[in-house]
Write a protein that holds these residues in place. Sequence first.
Motif, PDB file in Angstrom:
ATOM      1  N   ARG A 180       0.833  -1.202   0.000  1.00  0.00           N
ATOM      2  CA  ARG A 180       0.000   0.000   0.000  1.00  0.00           C
ATOM      3  C   ARG A 180       0.872   1.258   0.000  1.00  0.00           C
ATOM      4  NH1 ARG A 180      -2.676  -1.126   4.046  1.00  0.00           N
ATOM      5  NH2 ARG A 180      -4.531  -1.976   3.023  1.00  0.00           N
ATOM      6  N   ALA A 181       1.935   1.250   0.782  1.00  0.00           N
ATOM      7  CA  ALA A 181       2.818   2.414   0.834  1.00  0.00           C
ATOM      8  C   ALA A 181       3.475   2.669  -0.516  1.00  0.00           C
ATOM      9  CB  ALA A 181       3.879   2.211   1.922  1.00  0.00           C
ATOM     10  N   VAL A 211       2.375   1.678  -3.508  1.00  0.00           N
ATOM     11  CA  VAL A 211       1.337   2.080  -4.462  1.00  0.00           C
ATOM     12  C   VAL A 211       1.009   3.559  -4.295  1.00  0.00           C
ATOM     13  CG1 VAL A 211      -1.136   1.818  -4.929  1.00  0.00           C
ATOM     14  CG2 VAL A 211       0.332  -0.209  -4.786  1.00  0.00           C
ATOM     15  N   GLU A 212       0.892   4.001  -3.053  1.00  0.00           N
ATOM     16  CA  GLU A 212       0.566   5.406  -2.810  1.00  0.00           C
ATOM     17  C   GLU A 212       1.724   6.333  -3.182  1.00  0.00           C
ATOM     18  OE1 GLU A 212      -0.548   5.413   1.292  1.00  0.00           O
ATOM     19  OE2 GLU A 212      -2.557   4.581   0.901  1.00  0.00           O
ATOM     20  N   PRO A 244       1.884   6.892  -7.760  1.00  0.00           N
ATOM     21  CA  PRO A 244       0.573   6.938  -8.425  1.00  0.00           C
ATOM     22  C   PRO A 244       0.643   7.138  -9.926  1.00  0.00           C
ATOM     23  CG  PRO A 244       1.016   9.036  -7.361  1.00  0.00           C
ATOM     24  CD  PRO A 244       2.124   8.109  -6.949  1.00  0.00           C
ATOM     25  N   ALA A 255      -5.687  -0.146  -7.281  1.00  0.00           N
ATOM     26  CA  ALA A 255      -5.051   1.161  -7.464  1.00  0.00           C
ATOM     27  C   ALA A 255      -4.798   1.496  -8.920  1.00  0.00           C
ATOM     28  CB  ALA A 255      -3.743   1.216  -6.675  1.00  0.00           C
TER      29      ALA A 255
END
Length: 352
Positions: A108-109, A111-112, A115, A177
Motif C-alpha cells: 500500500r505504501a 502504491v501510494e 501513483p 489502485a
Amino acid sequence: MECAPRHRLQLHAGARGGSAGPAGRGGRTHVLILGGTGFIGTHVARTLHGCGHAVSVLSRGGQPAALPDGVEPLTGDREGPDHGVGALRRRTWDACVDLSGYLPRSVRASVEALPDVRRYVYVSAVATYRDPPAGPVTEAFPQRALVPDDAAPRVADLDNRTYGPFKVRCERLVQAAFGPRATVLRPQVVTGPGDPTRRYTYWLARAARPGPMLAPGTGQDHLQVIDVRDVARFTRRVLEEDLGGAFNLAGPRLPWAEFIGLTGAPDPVWIGADRLEAAGLTLSKLPLFRPAGSPLAGLMHVSSDRAQAAGLTLTDPLTTIRDTTPTALRTDHPDALSPQEEAALLRAARDA
C-alpha cells in the motif's frame, strides 16, 4: 541477449520537483525495481539494463548487489518506518516491478508513493491459489481466502499458511489502485543460476555425488519449476508491450524419473512415498517432492498457456540443470535430507 527493437511504454517528462536522475535521456524507459538485489530482482535488472532501459533498484542495502554499472541503487526498507518510500519522494518512473511486496502495508505504501507509473508489475506466486485436486491450474482458478490487514506479521514470520493469502491481498491492492495499468505475475517455483533457496539445488548437488541416491516416489509424480531467466525476459516483454492482467509463469512439467535422469544421477534408488512416510520422513526433507494426493501436489500442474501466447519462452530443463549446477555445488542444504538419513533409508530399502 535478445531485445525488442522498440518500446511501446513511453517516458514521463521527468521527476516531480527534482532531477529525473538517469531517466529521460535517450528514449529509454525508466523502471524502478522494488527488491532489485535479490535472486529474481538481479536477473530482472540485468535483463532490462541490457536491453537499454534505465533501471533503479530499491533495497535495504544489506547485501552486495551483482548489478551492472549504470543501475541506480536506492536504499529503503519495506518494513521500515516509512516502508522504504522515502527514497521515492519527488521522483517518477515509467514503470515499477515489485518483487519485495509480501505484506499489504508495504505494498500500500509503495502504491501510494507511485501513483503516476504507467505500468505496475506485481510479482506474486502460484501459492495464491487454493490447493487444487488436479490441474492444470489457470489464472481463473480460485485463490486463497483473504486475511485482514491487522493480521499481518513481519516478513520474517510468513510461513506456508500465511504467505499465499497475504500475496492475494497484495495483488488486490495493486489491481484496485492501477486497474488496467496493473500486471500480476504468478511464477511457479523459481530456480536458475544464483538460486539461494536450497530446494531445486539440493537435487542437483546430490546427483553430482557418487553412489546410490535416494529418489522419492516411483518416478511418476511430477515436478514443475521455471527458470529465473524466463521470468526476467517475460517481465521485460510485459513492460515493452504494455501487457496488463494476470499471468501464470511455469516451466515444463516433468515426471520425477525424467528430472532425475536429466540430472545425471548415476544410481537412483526409488523409494515409494508410503515407505518414506512409514520411516517418519517429512516431505520437508525432500524439497519440491509432492506425491499425488499430498498437500499442494496439484500446484505442480500450473498452466502458463496465457503467458506463452503473450510471448513467454521457456528454457529447456536440461539447460536449467546445467546452468544451475555450479550454484548447487556451492550451496549448503542443511534443511534437506542428511547423508546419514539417506544412508539409513537406502539400507532399509535394500534389506526389504
